[in-house]
Design a protein around this motif. Sequence first.
Motif, short mmCIF file in Angstrom:
data_model
loop_
_atom_site.label_atom_id
_atom_site.label_comp_id
_atom_site.label_asym_id
_atom_site.label_seq_id
_atom_site.Cartn_x
_atom_site.Cartn_y
_atom_site.Cartn_z
N LEU A 182 0.83 -1.21 0.00
CA LEU A 182 0.00 0.00 0.00
C LEU A 182 0.86 1.26 0.00
CD1 LEU A 182 -2.81 -1.06 2.52
CD2 LEU A 182 -3.04 -0.70 0.05
N ALA A 183 1.97 1.22 0.73
CA ALA A 183 2.87 2.38 0.72
C ALA A 183 3.50 2.57 -0.66
CB ALA A 183 3.96 2.19 1.78
N ALA A 184 3.84 1.46 -1.31
CA ALA A 184 4.46 1.55 -2.63
C ALA A 184 3.51 2.08 -3.69
CB ALA A 184 5.00 0.19 -3.05
N THR A 185 2.20 1.89 -3.49
CA THR A 185 1.24 2.39 -4.48
C THR A 185 1.24 3.90 -4.58
OG1 THR A 185 -0.56 2.43 -2.83
CG2 THR A 185 -0.30 0.41 -4.13
N MET B 210 6.46 0.99 -10.93
CA MET B 210 6.31 0.82 -9.49
C MET B 210 4.90 0.39 -9.13
SD MET B 210 9.13 1.14 -7.96
CE MET B 210 8.49 1.22 -6.29
N SER B 211 3.90 0.80 -9.92
CA SER B 211 2.53 0.35 -9.67
C SER B 211 2.41 -1.15 -9.86
CB SER B 211 1.57 1.08 -10.62
OG SER B 211 1.54 2.46 -10.35
N VAL B 212 3.07 -1.68 -10.89
CA VAL B 212 3.05 -3.12 -11.11
C VAL B 212 3.74 -3.84 -9.96
CG1 VAL B 212 3.77 -4.97 -12.66
CG2 VAL B 212 3.02 -2.79 -13.61
N LEU B 213 4.88 -3.32 -9.54
CA LEU B 213 5.61 -3.94 -8.42
C LEU B 213 4.78 -3.88 -7.14
CD1 LEU B 213 8.22 -5.23 -7.44
CD2 LEU B 213 9.12 -2.94 -7.01
N ALA B 214 4.10 -2.77 -6.90
CA ALA B 214 3.25 -2.65 -5.71
C ALA B 214 2.14 -3.69 -5.73
CB ALA B 214 2.67 -1.25 -5.62
N VAL C 28 -6.21 -0.53 -6.46
CA VAL C 28 -5.56 0.47 -5.60
C VAL C 28 -4.35 1.11 -6.30
CG1 VAL C 28 -4.39 0.86 -3.41
CG2 VAL C 28 -6.42 -0.60 -3.50
N PRO C 29 -3.36 0.32 -6.77
CA PRO C 29 -2.23 0.97 -7.45
C PRO C 29 -2.62 1.67 -8.74
CG PRO C 29 -2.06 -1.43 -7.60
CD PRO C 29 -3.15 -1.14 -6.64
N LEU C 30 -3.61 1.12 -9.47
CA LEU C 30 -4.02 1.76 -10.71
C LEU C 30 -4.70 3.10 -10.45
CD1 LEU C 30 -5.34 -1.21 -12.88
CD2 LEU C 30 -3.28 0.14 -13.25
N ALA C 31 -5.53 3.15 -9.42
CA ALA C 31 -6.21 4.41 -9.10
C ALA C 31 -5.21 5.49 -8.71
CB ALA C 31 -7.22 4.19 -7.97
N VAL C 32 -4.22 5.12 -7.88
CA VAL C 32 -3.20 6.10 -7.48
C VAL C 32 -2.37 6.53 -8.69
CG1 VAL C 32 -1.21 6.50 -6.00
CG2 VAL C 32 -3.14 5.17 -5.14
N LEU C 33 -2.03 5.57 -9.56
CA LEU C 33 -1.28 5.90 -10.77
C LEU C 33 -2.07 6.86 -11.65
CD1 LEU C 33 1.13 5.38 -12.71
CD2 LEU C 33 -0.21 3.49 -13.68
N ALA C 34 -3.36 6.59 -11.83
CA ALA C 34 -4.18 7.47 -12.66
C ALA C 34 -4.29 8.86 -12.07
CB ALA C 34 -5.57 6.85 -12.84
N ILE C 35 -4.41 8.94 -10.75
CA ILE C 35 -4.47 10.26 -10.10
C ILE C 35 -3.16 11.01 -10.32
CG2 ILE C 35 -4.56 11.43 -7.86
CD1 ILE C 35 -6.51 9.23 -6.93
N GLY C 36 -2.05 10.31 -10.17
CA GLY C 36 -0.76 10.95 -10.34
C GLY C 36 -0.49 11.41 -11.76
N LEU C 37 -1.03 10.67 -12.76
CA LEU C 37 -0.73 10.99 -14.15
C LEU C 37 -1.80 11.86 -14.82
CD1 LEU C 37 0.67 7.59 -15.48
CD2 LEU C 37 1.95 9.62 -14.81
#
Length: 836
Positions: free
Chosen positions: A419-422, A436-440, A779-788
Motif C-alpha cells: 500500500l505504501a508503494a502504491t 512501481m505500480s506493477v511492483l506494488a 488500488v495501485p491503478l487508481a493512485v497511478l491514474a491520479i498521479g498521471l
Amino acid sequence: MLSLAWQTVKARTSGFIGAFVAVLCGTALVAACGILMESGFRGGVPTQRYAATDVVVSGDRTVRPPGGDVLAFEHAAEQPAIPAALVGKIAAVPGVRAAVPEQTFPAVVVGQDGQPLADRPSLGHNWQSAVLAPFTLQEGRAPEAAGEVVLDSALAAKANTWAGGEVRITTRSAPVTYRVSGIAATADIPRQAAVFFSEAEASGLAGRPDRVTAIGVLAEPGAHDLAGRLEGVLAADHVTVSTGADRSAAEFDDVSQTKSILAILAGSFGGYAVLVAIFVVASTLALGVEQRRREFALLRAVGATPRQVRKLIGVETTVVSAVAGVLGSLLGIAVSNGLRDAFAKIGVVPADFALTISPIPLVAALLIGVAAARIAAWSASRRPSSISPVEALGEAAVQRRDAGRVRLAIGWVLLGAGLAATTTPLFLRGQLGAAMSVLAALVLITGLSLVGPRVVGAAVRLIAPVLGRTAGVSGYLAAANVRKNSRRLAAAITPLMLAIGFAVVNFYSQTTFTAAVQQETTRSITADHVITGGTGVPVEISAAAREIPGATATSLVRTQVITATETGDGVEVQRRAASGLDASAGGTVDLGVTSGRLADLTAGTVALSAGHASWEGKEVGDTVEFWFADGQPARLRVVATYEHDLAFGDYVLAAADARAHTTAAMDSAVLVDSADVTALRELTSRYPGLRVEDRVAAQEQGDQRTQFLLNLVAVGVILGYVAISVSNTLVMSTAARRREFALLRLVGTGRRQVVRMMRAEAVVTVGLAAVLGTAVAAVPLAVLAIGLTGSPLPAGGVLVYLGVLAGAAVLGVVSIAVSTRLSLRGKPIDTIGTQA
C-alpha cells in the motif's frame, strides 16, 4: 532414503504431477529469459558490410559513470562517431595491414514520384570503405568528383540504371541528381542498399569532417590477438573493438539497439518470472504436502522422526524438481525462440537476429527451479514433521484452524509495504512510476496470499449463510465446505487472484501512462501545423517555413539522455526521455515553465522538468551533468524548469545540441504556427516522405506502441504460466477430495448433488478471486491514474478487464468441473479405501 523417496514418487505419481508441472513450466520460463539476456550480450546477425574485416573499431555506446559498480551502466541510444585521427594510430599497430575509415549517412535513391526505389534501408558511404565488404566494381569506375556515385548492383537494377546514367538521391535535404560512375557488387548484403560517394563528398554529407562512423581493420596474414593489442592501444579513446559476430552491432544500429533491449527486457521480466515461478512452485508444493497429512501422521505414529520426515519430503522434491527442471530448461529453448519470433513481428527484434544458446542460462534455470522447490518443501514440511504423533493423527482429520503467526505477520507487513508503494506515482511521474505500480501490485498479491486464510475465512462467513439458503442441499454442502475449509479455498483462490491482478495492473498501467502522455502532449503542442517524415525532417525545413509570411516555426528533436544519481549504496544510471527545441519555441509549445525563460535556451544550456530539478537539487543558473544520446558527456547550464515532463521528457535541450548527438542529425518534426498551409505543402512537396498535419500532438507514438506490445508479449507469456498453474492447483485440490466425494455418495448424496456442490464452490472461488484480484489491481491503478491524469479511473477499455474476468472464470470453473467429474468416475466403495 533416496530409494524410499523414489518408490513414493512412483506409487503416488498423480500426487506429484502438480509439482512437476509447476517446476517444468517455471524453469522453462526462467531459462527463456536467461537465453534472451545472454543473447543481448552475445547474439546478433551475420556481418555484411564488414564481412572482409578482421576487427571493427566503433564508438563505445556503454556509459559507465565514475564511482559506479559493475552493474552501473547504460547503453547509449545513438551510435557515437569516433575521431578520424584514430586511423593513423590503428594503422601503426603491429599486425594491421590496413585501417579503413568509413562514413555512413542516409542516402536514398528515389524515383520520379519521390518514393524510395529500394525495399530496404539505403545508406551512403565513402568509396574507400567498399573494400570492407568487399564491394568490387562490375562496370564503370570509382566516384572521383562531386556529383558522382557508385550503386550496388541490386539498387542499380531497381533504379534501372547503369554506368553513365543518372539517379536522384536524397540525403538530409531535397533530392539531388547524381551521375552513376560505376556499379559494384558483393557476395551477399540483403539487409541494406549501398550508395558510394567520393571521399570529399561523403565527408561533407556525413556532416563531421573530423570524425568517422567506424574503422575497419584488415590484418596481416598470421597476425594473432590483434583485437587484444588494439584494445590496449585504444584503451583511453572510448571505443569498442569488435570481432566475429559482434561486428554486426557496429554495422547495424537496430542490432545494437536489439541487444540492449533484450538485455534490459530479459532482466526486467526475468525478475518477474523468477518471482512468479517461486511463488507458484511454493504454493503448489505446499498444497501437495498439505494433502498428504494422513500419510505423514502415520509415519510419525509408527516412529519416524521429524528429521526423517523432512528429509523424505526434501528428497522427493529434489527427484521431481530435478527431472522437471532438466526438461523445463530444454523447453526454455523453444520458448525463447517463440518469444524472439513474437518480438520480430512487432518490430523490436530483427527477423534475422540469432539467439545465443549456451549451457549457462539452462543450468541457472535448473538450479533456480530446484532451489525454489527445496525451499518450498522445507517450509511446507516444518509443520507435519514437528508435531507429536498424536497431534499429527488429529490434524490429519481436519484442517488447521489458522495460519501460523509468522506467516500472518509477514503477510500484514507486505500488505502495508504494498500500500505504501502504491503512492509512488504521486511523487515519481513517468514510466518508472507505472513500473512501481506493477511492483506494488505484486507485493500486495504476495501479502494477500499469506493472509489469505484470514481474509477468505472472513469472506465465507458472509457468503456461506446466503449460499446455504439459496442453493438447496448442494448449496448447504458447499457452504459447509467453504466454512470449514477456508485454507483449502484460499489455496485455490490465490493463483486465480494472481492471474487477474497481474493481468489487469500490467495492461491498464500501460494504457494509463500512454493516455497521460497523449493528453499532456496534446495540451502542450500549440502549433497549428506539424511537419513530419518517416526518417526525419531535414534541418533546413524549419528555416524555410519561417520565411513563409506570418509563420513561426520550431524544430522538435526527440532524443534521450543518460543520467547518473548517487544513492546510498552506489550510483543509479538511467535513460531519460528528452527533447530538443529552438529558443523561439514559445509560440508553438507550452512547457508549463515554472522558473526561468525558454527564450534563453541556446547551445550549451538546458531546461529541466520541475520534478527532476527538485530531485537533483538544481535551480536556474546551476550546472547539470549528464550524457547525450550518443554517450558523449554534457555539462550544461540550467535556464528554465517546466511541468510538462510527460510530453517533453525530463530534459529539454537546444535543438542544435540534441540534433548534433543523433545519428540521423535531423529534426523529428517541425512545429509551425499561423502559416499558409498551401505554401507549407508546396514547401514539403519537394522533400520525399514529408507531410503536413493539422493540430496533431506531434508525439511519436511508434515507440510507445512498440513498448506496449513488447510488454504485452512478455506479460502474456508469464500469464500463460500463471494460467497453467491455476488449472494445475485447482485440479490438484479438487482431485484430492475423491474420498470426500465417495463418503458423501455412500451416505446418500447423489452424483448430481456433488457436481452442483462443486459448481457452487467454483462460483465462490472465482467470485472471491475476482474481487480480491480486482482490489489488488485497483488500488495501485487508481493512485497511478491520479498521479498521471488527475482522475482515479485508469485509461483503457473496460472490455479487457471483463475479458480477464471471463477468462479466469472459465479457467476456474472448467478446471474444477473436469477434475470433479473425473473424481466421480469410480465406485464410492472402491474410492473410499484409496489414498488421499
